[in-house]
Design a protein around this motif. Sequence first.
Motif, PDB file in Angstrom:
ATOM      1  N   ILE A  75       1.414  -8.295   9.106  1.00 54.14           N
ATOM      2  CA  ILE A  75       2.605  -7.525   8.732  1.00 54.14           C
ATOM      3  C   ILE A  75       3.379  -7.180   9.998  1.00 54.14           C
ATOM      4  CG2 ILE A  75       3.512  -5.465   7.613  1.00 54.14           C
ATOM      5  CD1 ILE A  75       0.944  -5.318   5.989  1.00 54.14           C
ATOM      6  N   PHE A  97       7.478 -11.074   1.299  1.00 56.81           N
ATOM      7  CA  PHE A  97       6.684 -12.206   1.765  1.00 56.81           C
ATOM      8  C   PHE A  97       6.932 -13.422   0.895  1.00 56.81           C
ATOM      9  CE2 PHE A  97       4.053 -10.491  -1.543  1.00 56.81           C
ATOM     10  CZ  PHE A  97       3.060 -11.395  -1.894  1.00 56.81           C
ATOM     11  N   ASN A 143       4.055 -10.928   6.210  1.00 53.75           N
ATOM     12  CA  ASN A 143       4.959  -9.995   5.533  1.00 53.75           C
ATOM     13  C   ASN A 143       5.885  -9.380   6.574  1.00 53.75           C
ATOM     14  OD1 ASN A 143       3.056 -10.537   3.570  1.00 53.75           O
ATOM     15  ND2 ASN A 143       2.481  -8.417   3.203  1.00 53.75           N
ATOM     16  N   SER A 194       6.869  -5.186  11.296  1.00 54.52           N
ATOM     17  CA  SER A 194       7.979  -4.293  10.968  1.00 54.52           C
ATOM     18  C   SER A 194       9.169  -4.586  11.875  1.00 54.52           C
ATOM     19  CB  SER A 194       7.547  -2.833  11.145  1.00 54.52           C
ATOM     20  OG  SER A 194       8.668  -1.974  10.995  1.00 54.52           O
ATOM     21  N   THR A 222       4.627  -4.469  -2.323  1.00 46.20           N
ATOM     22  CA  THR A 222       5.286  -5.538  -1.565  1.00 46.20           C
ATOM     23  C   THR A 222       6.080  -6.403  -2.531  1.00 46.20           C
ATOM     24  OG1 THR A 222       3.452  -5.502   0.005  1.00 46.20           O
ATOM     25  CG2 THR A 222       4.848  -7.437   0.051  1.00 46.20           C
ATOM     26  N   ALA A 239       8.661  -4.347   2.156  1.00 51.08           N
ATOM     27  CA  ALA A 239       7.931  -5.481   2.737  1.00 51.08           C
ATOM     28  C   ALA A 239       8.117  -6.681   1.827  1.00 51.08           C
ATOM     29  CB  ALA A 239       6.447  -5.144   2.875  1.00 51.08           C
TER      30      ALA A 239
END
Length: 219
Positions: free
Chosen positions: A184, A119, A96, A186, A62, A117
């Motif tokens: 998380i 964050f 994320n 997407s 990430t 990803a």
Amino acid sequence: MTRIIRPGDVQGLISAADRLRRGAVVVVPTDTNYGVFCDPFNPEAVRRVYEMKKRDGGKPLTLYVSSPTEWQRWAKDPGHPGLDGLLDEVWPGPLNIIVRKRPTVPDWVTAGQESVAVFHNRSQVLNQLAIYAGLPLAATSANISGTMDTGLVDFDTAVEHLGEHIDLAVQGSGASAYTSSSTIVSLLGERPAIVRQGDIGPEIVGRHLTDLAVPADAR
């Protein structure tokens, strides 16, 4: 013995940032788990992270960014009308987002995938470290892969699992305020989708991403 940087040691953080730029691997607290971080543009440092965690090479790392807008430097804005509102509400915080990466993000960070990803947390020491280093940071949780199915990785666990392999460990000033790993989301498909459920629930995400696909166990 692993060098431990104690809370409030600003010079220690500056030194850690300098070592990160030179290839060091460092354990640092996030908003949830303690994570292991390195320079994403240094393939040897990234290789060490995979090796010490015994992490599957097909699983990407990430990317941590030190400001709420910096992610667009490394990833492509999916153009979802609710994304800015979601990030304004939640970031910095334990969320994320998975989006298409820009070519500047190395394939060794994303395991060859065209997505990344990203964050942004409120963890003060993590933000300071990234700012002092002048880098986004490649990250994953600071434990051996396949362990810690429940609970969060705290400082003692991180040092127990990875201490003999890391260069530095930065200790936070207290326990996490959260109960689980980050949520998380997407944004790669036709509809945004929750990939992992954390403390940021679908009731928050769905206020902004109104076409959100929610897994059955998160409803």
